[in-house]
Every structure is written in C-alpha cells, then in structure tokens.
Design a protein around this motif. Sequence first.
Motif, short mmCIF file in Angstrom:
data_model
loop_
_atom_site.label_atom_id
_atom_site.label_comp_id
_atom_site.label_asym_id
_atom_site.label_seq_id
_atom_site.Cartn_x
_atom_site.Cartn_y
_atom_site.Cartn_z
N LEU A 146 0.82 -1.21 0.00
CA LEU A 146 0.00 0.00 0.00
C LEU A 146 0.85 1.27 0.00
O LEU A 146 0.48 2.26 -0.61
CB LEU A 146 -0.95 0.00 1.20
N GLU A 147 1.98 1.22 0.68
CA GLU A 147 2.85 2.40 0.76
C GLU A 147 3.65 2.64 -0.51
O GLU A 147 3.93 3.78 -0.85
CB GLU A 147 3.84 2.25 1.93
N ARG A 148 4.05 1.58 -1.20
CA ARG A 148 5.07 1.73 -2.24
C ARG A 148 4.62 1.37 -3.65
O ARG A 148 5.44 1.41 -4.57
CB ARG A 148 6.28 0.87 -1.87
N THR A 149 3.36 0.98 -3.82
CA THR A 149 2.88 0.64 -5.16
C THR A 149 1.53 1.32 -5.40
O THR A 149 0.99 1.97 -4.50
CB THR A 149 2.70 -0.88 -5.34
N ASP A 150 1.00 1.15 -6.59
CA ASP A 150 -0.32 1.71 -6.91
C ASP A 150 -1.40 0.64 -6.86
O ASP A 150 -2.41 0.73 -7.56
CB ASP A 150 -0.29 2.41 -8.27
N ILE A 151 -1.25 -0.33 -5.99
CA ILE A 151 -2.21 -1.43 -5.90
C ILE A 151 -3.62 -0.94 -5.58
O ILE A 151 -4.61 -1.60 -5.92
CB ILE A 151 -1.74 -2.51 -4.89
N GLU A 152 -3.75 0.22 -4.98
CA GLU A 152 -5.07 0.76 -4.65
C GLU A 152 -5.86 1.16 -5.90
O GLU A 152 -7.05 1.44 -5.80
CB GLU A 152 -4.94 1.93 -3.68
N ASN A 153 -5.23 1.15 -7.06
CA ASN A 153 -5.97 1.37 -8.31
C ASN A 153 -6.74 0.13 -8.73
O ASN A 153 -7.54 0.20 -9.66
CB ASN A 153 -5.01 1.76 -9.45
N TYR A 154 -6.51 -1.00 -8.08
CA TYR A 154 -7.11 -2.27 -8.45
C TYR A 154 -8.15 -2.78 -7.45
O TYR A 154 -8.88 -3.72 -7.75
CB TYR A 154 -6.03 -3.34 -8.63
N ALA A 155 -8.21 -2.19 -6.27
CA ALA A 155 -9.17 -2.63 -5.25
C ALA A 155 -9.24 -1.59 -4.13
O ALA A 155 -8.30 -0.84 -3.91
CB ALA A 155 -8.77 -3.99 -4.68
N GLU A 156 -10.37 -1.61 -3.43
CA GLU A 156 -10.53 -0.87 -2.18
C GLU A 156 -10.12 -1.83 -1.07
O GLU A 156 -10.64 -2.95 -1.01
CB GLU A 156 -11.99 -0.47 -1.97
N PHE A 157 -9.21 -1.43 -0.21
CA PHE A 157 -8.70 -2.31 0.84
C PHE A 157 -9.21 -1.86 2.20
O PHE A 157 -9.14 -0.67 2.52
CB PHE A 157 -7.16 -2.30 0.84
N ARG A 158 -9.69 -2.82 2.98
CA ARG A 158 -10.17 -2.55 4.33
C ARG A 158 -9.76 -3.68 5.26
O ARG A 158 -9.48 -4.79 4.82
CB ARG A 158 -11.70 -2.40 4.37
N GLN A 159 -9.75 -3.37 6.57
CA GLN A 159 -9.35 -4.35 7.58
C GLN A 159 -10.45 -4.48 8.63
O GLN A 159 -10.99 -3.48 9.10
CB GLN A 159 -8.06 -3.90 8.25
N ILE A 160 -10.75 -5.72 8.99
CA ILE A 160 -11.64 -6.03 10.10
C ILE A 160 -10.78 -6.63 11.20
O ILE A 160 -10.08 -7.62 10.97
CB ILE A 160 -12.71 -7.08 9.71
N VAL A 161 -10.80 -6.02 12.39
CA VAL A 161 -10.09 -6.59 13.55
C VAL A 161 -11.15 -7.38 14.32
O VAL A 161 -12.03 -6.81 14.95
CB VAL A 161 -9.44 -5.50 14.41
N MET A 162 -11.05 -8.69 14.23
CA MET A 162 -12.12 -9.58 14.67
C MET A 162 -12.31 -9.66 16.18
O MET A 162 -13.36 -10.11 16.65
CB MET A 162 -11.88 -11.01 14.14
N ASP A 163 -11.35 -9.23 16.96
CA ASP A 163 -11.46 -9.41 18.41
C ASP A 163 -11.51 -8.09 19.18
O ASP A 163 -11.32 -8.07 20.39
CB ASP A 163 -10.32 -10.29 18.92
N LYS A 164 -11.81 -7.00 18.51
CA LYS A 164 -11.90 -5.71 19.20
C LYS A 164 -13.34 -5.44 19.61
O LYS A 164 -14.21 -5.18 18.79
CB LYS A 164 -11.40 -4.57 18.30
#
Length: 176
Positions: free
Chosen positions: A71-89
């Motif tokens: 995410l920091e060093r490439t343009d991968i965000e042009n190919y998908a929306e990225f999200r994180q679920i923290v399952m134990d919070k």
Amino acid sequence: MMSKLLSLSLSAALLFSMTNVKAGEILPLAVDLQKAGKTAEKHNIPVVVFFTATWCNYCKKLEENIIHPLLERTDIENYAEFRQIVMDKAHWQMKDFSGQAIEMKSFAPSQKVKVAPTTYVYNSKGDLIAEPILGLTLEEFYPGNLEKAINQGLKALGNDKRVDIYKMVEESKIEY
C-alpha cells in the motif's frame, strides 16, 4: 527464468521489510463498508477485506511484511478498495455493505470467517466474487494468492484491468 528469480527475490525483499504501524494507520479499518462499496463501484474494482486479530502473529506478519509495503510503495489501490476487520476488538462499530450498524467483532462470524488472517474479495454489494485466502502459510506465496484473488474479482466485475504484484514490486525500486 531469470525474470522470475528477480521477481521472487524482490518480492522476498518486500515481504521482509518491516514497518511498525497500528491497525488503521495504513490499511484502513472497515468502519463503513457501504461507503467503500460505493467507491469500488464507481471505479469498477472489488473491495478486499483482511480479517485479522490482535492475538494473531500471522496477521501481524501479513500486515507488516506484505500489505503495508504494497500500500505504501505501489499503486495497488488502483485495483481494489482495501479494508481491515479486527475480529477481536470489542465495541468497535462499523457499517456493513447494506449500511447496517454492527460491532466489528460480529462481522467476521456473519461472513463465516473462522481463521485469522482471512482475505475476502467482495463486489460493491458485499457478495464474494473470488476465492478466499485462508491463513498465511508461506509469506512468499501470499502476494501471488492476493494477485489471483484481486484478478478474479476484477474479472467477475467485467473489468479488463489486471494487477501484477511482482511487476509492481520490481518497478517500485524499493531499497533494502
């Protein structure tokens, strides 16, 4: 053959570059999947959700060694929306793809996620459109698995774009 070896060595270098970040700093938390879905729909790209847990050492490896550098060093965000679920919070609130409020730790069971880390690829409405990535066995294989899943998602959406993660790593000229 030499190109594959170069790609593998570069990806291995990317995999082992460590960053010290907390949940949500680089990989956005899934606080509003409906909004993420609308953005993804606008660009005709999938939503990639990483299900992680604070106790999971494999999740930390995945985040620090693979996802954050991509995410920091490439343009991968042009190919998908990225999200994180923290399952134990406990008590972290979010909106699911339909806009319903739900506790973040309840979302994973609603998706039948039992293993951390797990990676799902969704369309804008919250339907799975690619094979899930369950767990993290060898870090060297994860970028290829992620590339395959994102490309399956793009194809399911009728999007002709394809991501080449190893090429991205090579072109990013990351210094180690």
